[in-house]
Design an enzyme around this catalytic site. Structure first.
Site, PDB file in Angstrom:
ATOM      1  N   ASN A   9       0.750  -1.404  -0.229  1.00 11.00           N
ATOM      2  CA  ASN A   9       0.024   0.289   0.075  1.00 11.00           C
ATOM      3  C   ASN A   9       1.053   1.583   0.307  1.00 11.00           C
ATOM      4  O   ASN A   9       1.045   1.354   0.543  1.00 11.00           O
ATOM      5  CB  ASN A   9      -1.037   0.106   1.389  1.00 11.00           C
ATOM      6  CG  ASN A   9      -1.672   1.407   1.269  1.00 11.00           C
ATOM      7  OD1 ASN A   9      -2.310   1.811   0.240  1.00 11.00           O
ATOM      8  ND2 ASN A   9      -2.329   1.286   2.433  1.00 11.00           N
ATOM      9  N   LYS A  11       0.537   4.012  -0.004  1.00 14.11           N
ATOM     10  CA  LYS A  11      -0.530   5.406   0.772  1.00 14.11           C
ATOM     11  C   LYS A  11       0.236   6.492  -0.661  1.00 14.11           C
ATOM     12  O   LYS A  11       0.126   6.450  -1.858  1.00 14.11           O
ATOM     13  CB  LYS A  11      -0.377   5.417   2.104  1.00 14.11           C
ATOM     14  CG  LYS A  11      -0.053   4.681   2.461  1.00 14.11           C
ATOM     15  CD  LYS A  11      -0.182   4.792   3.781  1.00 14.11           C
ATOM     16  CE  LYS A  11       0.223   3.368   4.777  1.00 14.11           C
ATOM     17  NZ  LYS A  11      -0.437   2.956   6.013  1.00 14.11           N
ATOM     18  N   HIS A  93      -9.414   1.469   4.970  1.00 16.23           N
ATOM     19  CA  HIS A  93      -8.420   1.567   5.765  1.00 16.23           C
ATOM     20  C   HIS A  93      -8.219   2.103   6.931  1.00 16.23           C
ATOM     21  O   HIS A  93      -9.259   3.241   6.696  1.00 16.23           O
ATOM     22  CB  HIS A  93      -7.465   2.246   4.830  1.00 16.23           C
ATOM     23  CG  HIS A  93      -5.346   1.865   5.198  1.00 16.23           C
ATOM     24  ND1 HIS A  93      -5.830   3.062   5.590  1.00 16.23           N
ATOM     25  CD2 HIS A  93      -5.121   1.640   4.838  1.00 16.23           C
ATOM     26  CE1 HIS A  93      -4.196   1.998   6.656  1.00 16.23           C
ATOM     27  NE2 HIS A  93      -3.916   1.400   5.735  1.00 16.23           N
ATOM     28  N   GLU A  95      -6.791   4.742   7.843  1.00 19.30           N
ATOM     29  CA  GLU A  95      -6.614   6.366   7.310  1.00 19.30           C
ATOM     30  C   GLU A  95      -8.077   6.708   6.761  1.00 19.30           C
ATOM     31  O   GLU A  95      -8.296   8.408   6.702  1.00 19.30           O
ATOM     32  CB  GLU A  95      -5.333   6.288   6.557  1.00 19.30           C
ATOM     33  CG  GLU A  95      -4.387   5.926   7.706  1.00 19.30           C
ATOM     34  CD  GLU A  95      -3.383   5.832   7.167  1.00 19.30           C
ATOM     35  OE1 GLU A  95      -3.057   5.554   5.580  1.00 19.30           O
ATOM     36  OE2 GLU A  95      -2.069   5.179   7.778  1.00 19.30           O
ATOM     37  N   GLU A 164      -5.291  -4.838   9.955  1.00 14.45           N
ATOM     38  CA  GLU A 164      -4.275  -3.689  11.161  1.00 14.45           C
ATOM     39  C   GLU A 164      -4.549  -2.667  11.694  1.00 14.45           C
ATOM     40  O   GLU A 164      -5.603  -2.287  12.308  1.00 14.45           O
ATOM     41  CB  GLU A 164      -4.579  -2.823   9.287  1.00 14.45           C
ATOM     42  CG  GLU A 164      -4.336  -3.249   7.924  1.00 14.45           C
ATOM     43  CD  GLU A 164      -3.329  -2.757   6.904  1.00 14.45           C
ATOM     44  OE1 GLU A 164      -2.079  -3.035   6.196  1.00 14.45           O
ATOM     45  OE2 GLU A 164      -3.776  -1.387   6.947  1.00 14.45           O
ATOM     46  N   GLY A 170       2.428   2.547  10.847  1.00 14.50           N
ATOM     47  CA  GLY A 170       3.892   3.695  10.332  1.00 14.50           C
ATOM     48  C   GLY A 170       4.246   3.992  11.801  1.00 14.50           C
ATOM     49  O   GLY A 170       4.564   5.021  11.833  1.00 14.50           O
ATOM     50  N   SER A 208       3.436  -1.982  10.784  1.00 12.30           N
ATOM     51  CA  SER A 208       4.898  -2.326  10.478  1.00 12.30           C
ATOM     52  C   SER A 208       5.462  -3.561  10.264  1.00 12.30           C
ATOM     53  O   SER A 208       6.298  -3.632  10.816  1.00 12.30           O
ATOM     54  CB  SER A 208       5.411  -2.174  11.951  1.00 12.30           C
ATOM     55  OG  SER A 208       5.109  -0.846  11.926  1.00 12.30           O
TER      56      SER A 208
HETATM   57  P1  13P Z   1       3.032   0.358   7.541  1.00 11.37           P
HETATM   58  O1  13P Z   1       3.940  -1.030   7.319  1.00 11.37           O
HETATM   59  O2  13P Z   1       3.507   1.375   7.230  1.00 11.37           O
HETATM   60  O3  13P Z   1       3.233  -0.315   8.869  1.00 11.37           O
HETATM   61  O4  13P Z   1       1.900   0.228   7.077  1.00 11.37           O
HETATM   62  C1  13P Z   1       0.564  -0.763   6.954  1.00 11.37           C
HETATM   63  C2  13P Z   1      -0.669  -0.264   6.343  1.00 11.37           C
HETATM   64  O5  13P Z   1      -1.171   0.848   6.601  1.00 11.37           O
HETATM   65  C3  13P Z   1      -1.116  -0.476   5.265  1.00 11.37           C
HETATM   66  O6  13P Z   1      -2.236  -0.474   4.432  1.00 11.37           O
END
Ligand code: 13P
Length: 246
Positions: A9, A11, A93, A95, A164, A170, A208
């Site tokens: 992903n 982002k 997601h 976010e 997740e 992150g 992560s």
């Molecule tokens: P990270 O791997 O940067 O923690 O992000 C995970 C994520 O949100 C994947 O969709």
């Protein structure tokens, strides 16, 4: 036997030049035992399709509209994503839930729109740190998944589910393999109660995931791959994670 799936992903990262370099690096490392996919930002999807011609790496989007078409300024329909060659669409997601007010039902409606066009929704669920500390993890992820199960009905087996935990995204804090497996087992049990195909469905872990923790996460009984954020932006890191998925 479920074939593992590792999805990057990206982002809101990348440029035409950096994407080309990243995809060239991934292509040089193919083939992988697992299925690999990358979810790029909308403006770059078309160029990624070209860069991935002849590759087994699949392409996905990070969101979509729940509407089929019409006067929805700024939205992107699943039909458009299918038209240019996407296979996957991430929906729900954390976010998007947190910053764009997406509800469980909107996420479910998006998943339904994805399935209706023959694409595969990657449905994200996960609890916040406050919810975990209050002992509400199971209740939260079950509620999020339940909306999708009820809306997709008999199409549920066509979805991929990604657990997740919000506190692991992150942050460099990964759920331990045991913590992740515990939630994956709950989700699998919930899916089994809804469909006889639950054991063929893929449940991904995200939060992560790095080259050095991927293998122990992917070794868990109900973890069928990963949804990778930061570590999907470097070809060497993403390749190492794909290689850990056997
Ligand atoms: P990270 O791997 O940067 O923690 O992000 C995970 C994520 O949100 C994947 O969709």
């Amino acid at each position: 036997m479920r074939r593992k799936l590792v999805v990057g992903n990206w982002k809101m990262h990348g440029t035409l030049a950096s994407n080309a370099e990243l995809l060239a690096g991934l292509r040089a490392a193919e083939p992988f035992v697992c299925e690999a996919a990358v979810c790029a930002p909308f403006p770059y999807l078309a160029s990624c399709v070209l860069a991935l011609q002849g590759s087994h790496i699949a392409l996905g989007a990070q969101d979509c509209s729940a509407h089929e078409q019409g006067a929805y300024t700024g939205e992107v329909s699943v039909a458009m994503l299918a038209d240019i060659g996407c296979r996957y669409v991430i929906v729900g997601h954390s976010e998007r839930r947190a910053y764009h007010g997406e509800t469980d039902q909107l996420v479910a409606d998006k998943a339904k729109a994805v399935v209706a066009k023959g694409l595969v929704p990657i449905v994200c669920v996960g609890e916040t740190l406050a919810e975990r500390e209050a002992g509400h993890t199971a209740e939260v992820v079950k509620r999020q998944l339940s909306a999708v199960i009820h809306t997709l009905g008999h199409c549920m087996p066509q979805a991929v589910v990604a657990y997740e935990p919000v506190w692991a995204i992150g942050t460099g804090k990964t759920a331990s393999p045991e913590q992740a497996q515990e939630v994956h087992a709950l989700l699998r049990a919930q899916l089994r109660a809804a469909t006889s195909h639950a054991d063929q469905m893929r449940l991904l872990y995200g939060g992560s995931v790095k080259a050095d923790n991927a293998a122990s996460l992917f070794a868990q009984a109900d973890i069928d791959g990963g949804l990778i954020g930061g570590a999907s932006l470097k070809a060497a890191d993403f390749t190492a994670i794909c290689r850990a998925a056997l």
